[in-house]
Design a protein around this motif. Structure first.
Motif, PDB file in Angstrom:
ATOM      1  N   UNK A  76     -44.720  17.189 -45.146  1.00 58.92           N
ATOM      2  CA  UNK A  76     -46.335  18.011 -46.191  1.00 58.92           C
ATOM      3  C   UNK A  76     -46.788  16.751 -46.528  1.00 58.92           C
ATOM      4  N   UNK A  77     -47.997  16.299 -47.172  1.00 59.55           N
ATOM      5  CA  UNK A  77     -48.654  15.798 -48.353  1.00 59.55           C
ATOM      6  C   UNK A  77     -48.904  16.497 -49.524  1.00 59.55           C
ATOM      7  N   UNK A  78     -47.959  16.612 -50.311  1.00 62.24           N
ATOM      8  CA  UNK A  78     -47.648  16.854 -51.786  1.00 62.24           C
ATOM      9  C   UNK A  78     -49.022  15.805 -52.253  1.00 62.24           C
ATOM     10  N   UNK A  79     -49.731  16.779 -53.209  1.00 62.91           N
ATOM     11  CA  UNK A  79     -50.509  16.564 -54.064  1.00 62.91           C
ATOM     12  C   UNK A  79     -52.013  17.675 -54.085  1.00 62.91           C
ATOM     13  N   UNK A  80     -51.366  19.118 -53.083  1.00 68.02           N
ATOM     14  CA  UNK A  80     -52.485  19.784 -52.949  1.00 68.02           C
ATOM     15  C   UNK A  80     -51.902  20.775 -52.527  1.00 68.02           C
ATOM     16  N   UNK A  81     -52.841  21.975 -53.680  1.00 68.35           N
ATOM     17  CA  UNK A  81     -51.523  23.249 -53.522  1.00 68.35           C
ATOM     18  C   UNK A  81     -50.691  22.937 -54.361  1.00 68.35           C
ATOM     19  N   UNK A  82     -49.712  23.719 -54.794  1.00 65.15           N
ATOM     20  CA  UNK A  82     -49.362  24.430 -55.922  1.00 65.15           C
ATOM     21  C   UNK A  82     -47.382  23.323 -56.145  1.00 65.15           C
TER      22      UNK A  82
ATOM     23  N   UNK B 109     -52.345  14.179 -58.433  1.00 63.25           N
ATOM     24  CA  UNK B 109     -53.728  14.052 -56.537  1.00 63.25           C
ATOM     25  C   UNK B 109     -54.935  12.740 -57.909  1.00 63.25           C
ATOM     26  N   UNK B 110     -54.608  11.401 -57.493  1.00 64.53           N
ATOM     27  CA  UNK B 110     -55.523  10.349 -58.016  1.00 64.53           C
ATOM     28  C   UNK B 110     -56.747  10.875 -56.798  1.00 64.53           C
ATOM     29  N   UNK B 111     -58.148  10.325 -57.579  1.00 68.64           N
ATOM     30  CA  UNK B 111     -59.324  10.760 -56.389  1.00 68.64           C
ATOM     31  C   UNK B 111     -60.136   8.812 -57.380  1.00 68.64           C
ATOM     32  N   UNK B 112     -59.808   8.335 -56.443  1.00 72.49           N
ATOM     33  CA  UNK B 112     -60.794   6.667 -56.918  1.00 72.49           C
ATOM     34  C   UNK B 112     -62.286   7.331 -56.036  1.00 72.49           C
ATOM     35  N   UNK B 113     -63.579   6.299 -56.860  1.00 74.04           N
ATOM     36  CA  UNK B 113     -64.487   6.747 -57.262  1.00 74.04           C
ATOM     37  C   UNK B 113     -65.353   5.518 -57.278  1.00 74.04           C
TER      38      UNK B 113
END
Length: 716
Positions: A699-705, A123-127
């Motif tokens: 399912x949005x992959x990247x949250x949870x396992x 998961x990438x979070x740009x800020x």
């Protein structure tokens, strides 16, 4: 110690030790003698203890790695001013990427601008800006979060979450979005003022799971929204409201792990229009625990409100329910088992006579293996067993209850004779006492004993070819005798007998204790096995049983009826690990087929297909008025990098109709999973009607396992 002592060919490795006069401590706690390492092309000391490092800078501190173009250390403020591109990799796998940063000397607190946070390499979070606070929280402003690959070829991610602010709690492993907006292909879908999601490293957290849309011809259009509740580190419960046109259902799943075992209970309760004004439910549970002295305790729970509930909702295809509690211990030379079991039928044909079927059964079994020396030698096995079962009916014969206690002694030994001939000797004695109630055809107390003896000759012959191929040819001949001495008793546990390669040379081919194979008989067989260096090989086997006298012990469908049994043919072929075929057939003297089973599979990385075929003749003794002729097919095809197509079904060839069919289509990449399913059950009975199921889950992959496919289509 001077700085000149650390120069290495234009690069400098500087050990930064707390409290040292000639070096500089990059630590927020002067009393702790923590060590950092810095590597750079150029390093110089400026001012009163300041430090500037230029070119290919690498800082290592307590498992955290920082790379940058330039790092300036201010001793007065104990901070680092960093010019990028900057990459900070933390021990937990979290990666921070930024253009500029001002951080504390221990790299735990500070501000990063034009930054990205990468969690679990997924998961990438740009800020616009990232603030590190208290070595626990990461605050991000003006955020775009996605696990989809973004590059020049695909500049817009398939999905993303935009937010004004995101807080990442590393201790709780949670992401808190403020004023969040979900976008698909950069099109806004919905807005939430507050949104909490687990980060990719978290396996279990309280919250909603992926919803599932389902359309069923019996229940109508509906949706299921699971909610997961974490009950500490060792237990959880999942509550799934399922609302459809014709039902209101609450599904539950409870799991708990203990120090010595675990349990799981699944269930549902419904109010629907199929059975109006009735509450329908099911409860399935199972568990297993390790007890002292190598014992294992296990249980199974299965209850349902009515015979059609499981099939109406697609929970299970079971047509009999089993409730049991069992204790078992298995050691090298010992096996012990005890259990209590209750059965309930859901079959339409058995419901009218359910009280005439055994509903409760008690079993106890103990076996001990010895290896006597001297003249006896070989292996000696002793067994003790107890079994009882009961029927609810009080009618004579139809309500028969039976209890049995038995003991057995089995000795076997083998010798190697001339030319590699293997001689196996076996002798056994079994004795049983029966108590029979509610059956006037039998005396209440009866007993019998069965002595048995046999000898088997095996002559394995092997040959190694010039190309490394190994052939093994093994002819086998066995002679056996046994006789049941004592009264006759009802046959409760040996109604169905399978004749295959596994019991061709056994002293007794009945599966239970109520019947023992009797008389003088011989069995012959031949097997041919080939192994090749290329990986393909096969095993072919054939055999038959000959009897002195036909005692009428076996049914026609078993293949063992008559003075001479049917011919048993078996084959297993493996082509390099990709194609395998296994089969068994029984042929009479006219080469008519009595029974056959065939399984075939073709397995590659992109395509898998498996098929099974069964044919059994009709046999009134086995309550089968028509032949059984069925075909089953399962397949999966991976199309490209992201698409998978599955299809399976079963077909009743005798009735010329399909019994079940299903089709599935799944799209899965690094950031999204969509699962589409369609199934049809064609069978009908007084309890259920044919139904068609349609399901959709995303399912949005990247949250949870959850993990996505590691395919990056941005390359090239």
């Amino acid at each position: 110690m001077g700085l000149s002592q650390h120069l290495r060919a234009g690069r400098l490795a500087l050990a930064l030790l707390a409290g040292s006069v000639s070096t500089i401590a990059l630590t927020a706690a002067p009393v702790a003698a923590q060590t950092a390492s810095l590597i750079a092309d150029h390093v110089r000391v400026v001012g009163n203890g300041g430090l500037v490092a230029d070119g290919n800078v690498v800082v290592l501190f307590e498992g955290t790695r920082l790379t940058a173009t330039k790092v300036s250390y201010d001793k007065a403020t104990n901070t680092l001013s960093i010019i990028g591109p900057i990459t900070i990799t933390r021990p937990d796998g979290t990666v921070l990427v930024a253009d500029e940063a001002t951080l504390s000397a221990d790299l735990r607190n500070g501000i990063l601008t034009s930054a990205r946070l990468v969690l679990d390499q997924q998961l990438q979070i740009a800020a616009a800006q990232i603030n590190r606070v208290q070595d626990r929280y990461t605050q991000l402003s003006r955020v775009a979060a996605s696990s989809c690959h973004v590059c020049a070829k695909n500049p817009v991610p398939l999905w993303q979450i935009r937010a004004e602010r995101v807080v990442h709690d590393e201790k709780e492993r949670q992401l808190y979005f403020h004023h969040a907006q979900l976008r698909v292909a950069d099109v806004p879908i919905f807005y939430l003022p507050r949104l909490r999601l687990p980060d990719p490293t978290l396996d279990r957290a309280t919250g909603f799971l992926t919803p599932k849309i389902r359309t069923n011809t019996t229940l109508g259009f509906g949706i299921s929204v699971p909610y997961f509740v974490k009950l500490g580190d060792h237990a959880d419960i999942t509550v799934s409201p399922y609302i459809a046109d014709k039902t209101r259902t609450l599904e539950l799943r409870y799991r708990q792990a203990f120090r010595a075992g675990d349990i799981q209970i699944d269930g549902a309760v419904s109010r629907d229009s199929i059975l109006e004004d009735e509450t329908r439910f099911y409860v399935f549970g199972e568990g297993e625990f390790q007890l002292p002295h190598d014992f294992t305790l296990s249980f199974q729970l299965q209850e349902v409100s009515d015979p059609g509930y499981l099939l109406d909702y697609g929970y299970s295809d079971q047509d009999r329910l089993r409730n049991a509690i069992e204790v078992m211990r298995a050691r090298r030379d010992e096996f012990a088992f005890a259990g209590i079991t209750r059965y309930d039928t859901l079959r339409a044909s058995e419901l009218p006579i359910s009280d005439q079927l055994p509903f409760a059964q008690i079993d106890a079994f103990y076996e001990r293996r010895f290896h006597p020396g001297g003249f006896i030698g070989g292996e000696l096995r002793t067994t003790l067993s107890w079994q009882a079962h009961f029927r609810e009916s009080q009618l004579d014969i139809l309500g028969r209850d039976v209890a049995r206690i038995g003991a057995g002694l089995d000795w076997r030994r083998d010798w190697i004779g001339p030319a590699g001939l293997v001689i196996e000797g076996q002798a056994a004695l079994d004795a049983d006492i029966y108590w029979i109630e509610q059956d006037s055809r039998y005396q209440t107390e009866q007993s019998f004993a069965t002595p048995s003896a046999g000898v088997t000759l095996r002559w394995p012959l092997s040959r190694v070819g010039g190309n490394g191929t190994v052939d093994v040819l093994e002819p086998v001949a066995a002679l056996a005798w046994s006789e049941q001495v004592g009264a006759d008793i009802p046959n409760e546990d040996s109604q169905f007998v399978e004749f295959d390669q596994g019991n061709l040379f056994d002293l007794n081919r009945f599966p239970g204790s109520d019947r023992r194979e009797e008389g003088l008989r011989a069995a012959v067989g031949l097997s041919w096995t080939r192994h090749t260096p290329s990986g393909w090989g096969f095993t072919l086997a054939a055999g038959r049983v000959f009897r002195e006298v036909d005692l009428g012990q076996f049914t026609d469908a078993s293949g063992l009826a008559g003075q001479n049994s049917d011919w048993l043919l078996g084959a297993a072929v493996n082509f390099g690990g990709h194609v395998s075929v296994q089969g068994r057939a029984l042929l009479d003297d006219d080469f008519g087929l009595t029974k056959s089973e065939t399984r075939a599979a073709w397995l590659t990385d992109e395509f898998q297909i498996a098929a099974a075929h069964i044919w059994v003749i009709e046999d009134a003794a086995e309550n089968r008025s028509t032949p059984t002729h069925e075909l089953r097919l399962d397949s999966a095809w991976k199309v490209g990098d992201f698409w998978t197509i599955t299809a399976d079904g079963s077909f009743d060839v005798e009735e010329k109709q399909a019994t079940r069919a299903s089709f599935g289509l799944e799209y899965r990449n690094e950031c999204l999973s969509v699962d589409l399913s369609l199934s049809r059950r064609f069978t009908t009975s007084i309890n259920v009607e044919p139904t068609t199921d349609f399901g959709l889950q995303f399912e949005l992959i990247g949250f949870g396992s959850g993990r996505g496919a590691a395919v990056n289509k941005c390359n090239g």
